[in-house]
Design an enzyme around this catalytic site. Sequence first.
Site, PDB file in Angstrom:
ATOM      1  N   SER A  25       0.825  -1.269  -0.080  1.00 35.60           N
ATOM      2  CA  SER A  25      -0.003  -0.182   0.029  1.00 35.60           C
ATOM      3  C   SER A  25       0.758   1.327   0.069  1.00 35.60           C
ATOM      4  CB  SER A  25      -0.856  -0.049   1.301  1.00 35.60           C
ATOM      5  OG  SER A  25      -0.062  -0.196   2.620  1.00 35.60           O
ATOM      6  N   ASN A 112      -0.866  -2.135  13.556  1.00 36.23           N
ATOM      7  CA  ASN A 112      -2.337  -2.067  13.864  1.00 36.23           C
ATOM      8  C   ASN A 112      -2.675  -0.797  14.469  1.00 36.23           C
ATOM      9  OD1 ASN A 112      -2.342  -4.439  12.376  1.00 36.23           O
ATOM     10  ND2 ASN A 112      -3.323  -5.757  14.174  1.00 36.23           N
ATOM     11  N   THR A 157     -40.929  25.409  -7.518  1.00 36.05           N
ATOM     12  CA  THR A 157     -41.264  24.163  -7.163  1.00 36.05           C
ATOM     13  C   THR A 157     -41.759  23.260  -8.528  1.00 36.05           C
ATOM     14  OG1 THR A 157     -43.660  24.376  -6.603  1.00 36.05           O
ATOM     15  CG2 THR A 157     -42.171  24.872  -4.999  1.00 36.05           C
ATOM     16  N   HIS A 158     -41.265  22.165  -8.314  1.00 35.15           N
ATOM     17  CA  HIS A 158     -41.340  21.290  -9.543  1.00 35.15           C
ATOM     18  C   HIS A 158     -41.125  21.959 -10.799  1.00 35.15           C
ATOM     19  CE1 HIS A 158     -44.273  18.917  -7.006  1.00 35.15           C
ATOM     20  NE2 HIS A 158     -44.456  20.318  -6.554  1.00 35.15           N
ATOM     21  N   SER A 279     -16.559  24.250 -27.654  1.00 34.30           N
ATOM     22  CA  SER A 279     -16.874  22.854 -28.177  1.00 34.30           C
ATOM     23  C   SER A 279     -16.110  22.804 -29.504  1.00 34.30           C
ATOM     24  CB  SER A 279     -18.377  22.979 -28.707  1.00 34.30           C
ATOM     25  OG  SER A 279     -18.539  22.161 -29.799  1.00 34.30           O
ATOM     26  N   LYS A 285     -20.417  27.832 -28.788  1.00 36.94           N
ATOM     27  CA  LYS A 285     -20.529  27.257 -27.704  1.00 36.94           C
ATOM     28  C   LYS A 285     -19.722  27.989 -26.557  1.00 36.94           C
ATOM     29  CE  LYS A 285     -22.729  23.726 -26.797  1.00 36.94           C
ATOM     30  NZ  LYS A 285     -23.727  23.483 -25.762  1.00 36.94           N
ATOM     31  N   ASN A 287     -19.438  26.186 -22.610  1.00 35.06           N
ATOM     32  CA  ASN A 287     -20.146  25.261 -21.699  1.00 35.06           C
ATOM     33  C   ASN A 287     -19.518  25.513 -20.240  1.00 35.06           C
ATOM     34  OD1 ASN A 287     -21.628  24.248 -23.826  1.00 35.06           O
ATOM     35  ND2 ASN A 287     -19.832  23.085 -24.544  1.00 35.06           N
ATOM     36  N   GLU A 292     -20.570  21.057 -14.147  1.00 32.45           N
ATOM     37  CA  GLU A 292     -20.951  19.702 -14.596  1.00 32.45           C
ATOM     38  C   GLU A 292     -20.066  18.683 -13.787  1.00 32.45           C
ATOM     39  OE1 GLU A 292     -21.337  19.630 -18.902  1.00 32.45           O
ATOM     40  OE2 GLU A 292     -22.263  21.606 -18.528  1.00 32.45           O
ATOM     41  N   GLN A 324      -6.835  -2.163   4.895  1.00 30.00           N
ATOM     42  CA  GLN A 324      -5.754  -1.377   4.262  1.00 30.00           C
ATOM     43  C   GLN A 324      -6.338  -0.495   3.157  1.00 30.00           C
ATOM     44  OE1 GLN A 324      -1.727  -2.691   3.769  1.00 30.00           O
ATOM     45  NE2 GLN A 324      -2.177  -3.207   1.597  1.00 30.00           N
ATOM     46  N   LYS A 327      -7.637   3.810   3.392  1.00 25.07           N
ATOM     47  CA  LYS A 327      -6.918   5.195   3.117  1.00 25.07           C
ATOM     48  C   LYS A 327      -7.212   5.749   1.794  1.00 25.07           C
ATOM     49  CE  LYS A 327      -3.647   2.925   4.986  1.00 25.07           C
ATOM     50  NZ  LYS A 327      -4.611   2.218   5.890  1.00 25.07           N
TER      51      LYS A 327
HETATM   52  N1  ARG Z   1      -0.547  -1.334   5.727  1.00 27.55           N
HETATM   53  C1  ARG Z   1      -1.502  -1.652   6.736  1.00 27.55           C
HETATM   54  C2  ARG Z   1      -2.811  -0.825   6.410  1.00 27.55           C
HETATM   55  O1  ARG Z   1      -2.858   0.014   6.008  1.00 27.55           O
HETATM   56  C3  ARG Z   1      -0.850  -1.462   7.907  1.00 27.55           C
HETATM   57  C4  ARG Z   1      -1.416  -2.382   9.102  1.00 27.55           C
HETATM   58  C5  ARG Z   1      -0.840  -3.598   8.737  1.00 27.55           C
HETATM   59  N2  ARG Z   1      -1.045  -4.691   9.881  1.00 27.55           N
HETATM   60  C6  ARG Z   1      -1.149  -5.936   9.651  1.00 27.55           C
HETATM   61  N3  ARG Z   1      -1.361  -6.411  10.814  1.00 27.55           N
HETATM   62  N4  ARG Z   1      -0.863  -6.401   8.368  1.00 27.55           N
HETATM   63  O2  ARG Z   1      -3.781  -1.258   7.316  1.00 27.55           O
END
Ligand code: ARG
Length: 460
Positions: A25, A112, A157-158, A279, A285, A287, A292, A324, A327
Amino acid sequence: MKKNRTIWSNRLKGNSKNFQRIGSSIHVDKRLYKEDIFASIIHTKMLVKQKIIPKKDGLKIIKGLKKIEKEINKNKFKFKEQFEDIHLNIEKRLFQIIGESAGYLHTARSRNDQVVTDFKIWVKNSTYDIIEILNTLKKFILDKAEKNINTVMPGFTHLKNAQPVSFAHYLLAYVEMFSRDKKRFFNNILLIDECPLGSAALAGTSFKIDRSFTAKKLGFKKPTNNSIDSVSDRDFAIDFLSTAATCAMHLSRLAEDLIIFNSEAFGFVEFKDKVLTGSSIMPQKKNPDPAELIRGRTAINYGNLNSMLTIMKGLPISYYKDLQDDKELVFDSYDTLKDSLMMAIELMQNLNTKKNNMKNMAQKGYTTATDFADFLSIKKKLPFRKGYNISSKLVNYAEKKKIRLDQLSNGEINKFVKEVDVNIPKIFDVVNSMNSKTSYGGTSAKNVKKMIFKYKKEIK
Ligand code: ARG
């Protein structure tokens, strides 16, 4: 520790290339490096204070971490996929810089509790960022409102013409929505404000750590109460995503209104070229793309919320790798919302009202028919429903004759209700109608002026 070995190389012989790529990650969570280093420094200080690790190693760790922060700031840090995430990338580099003293850093913690601590700090700071931008947006809407207190337009309204309102009043409706968003973001911070660090893997730790010290130094109110909940809780991410989704929905409604008002069919507003595109085929145009994009990207904010809720559903408590991906969702929602807010600010800055078109449209569709019903009820003391019925017959008559209500004569009106002396230019005038709505929260210019003053004071 060997340079390219994983932390767990004594037990595991290495991953497949595919899994290394998919399981890592670092490309996402490197964004947490500042929070991670900050939390590690505070954790180290706590370990030294509690005499859990030797002071001299603690000092080396802190120095090494600061060096790593500088390296990352200067783009000189090599992030490695094989070390999975930001936590292990930093720990590995620390070993390279200070040697075996680095081994003291991961005392009484786990990734963790580490990741959720970093993430909470990030979400908290980013929430304040969003609040600040929301304030700027409110300020620009208020500036526009201030210039349009007496700009009368048809309220719908509507999408059918309903009653005349001030364009400023219409804009202030959005100020209300964004004020609620701001409050929601603030409320989220109250719930984030507990520090998980020291929960370790899930059970807590036998080291004599001082969690209150850590919490306080990291800017949290207190430590979390339950080590299992600490590592499995992602409510704060869901709260952020949900508030972001609601805010995006408000932005989308504003964008949609502006797109409609900017159409040739309506012609209520126009934008400066800065926020328009052309455009490739139609030379004429102009826009309103940013509006949007705001509307479209609301889908991203909704989607991220839905993904996070789905990740959590049915996940046994404590830490699982499913978490994981939290994020990426939150970072993406933050980036998307921030861009949408910026675009909304620019739309406000570059918007002009076409006041005559608005007023002309406000005069169509018998928008003062309610005013006549109100008049009969107030002046002739008729029950409202009776006044309503008389007024609806008057509308039928005017519609048949293809004239507006303000083009009726007193004689014609007297055919529907006896002996009423109507000041026609006044009762059927759209500006007068707007200004007669003096009830609290109503659209009269006087009310609107007061509201703008109130909002401006709140922003400061
Ligand atoms: N990269 C992990 C996450 O974002 C960190 C925690 C990893 N913990 C584990 N027991 N593998 O969740």
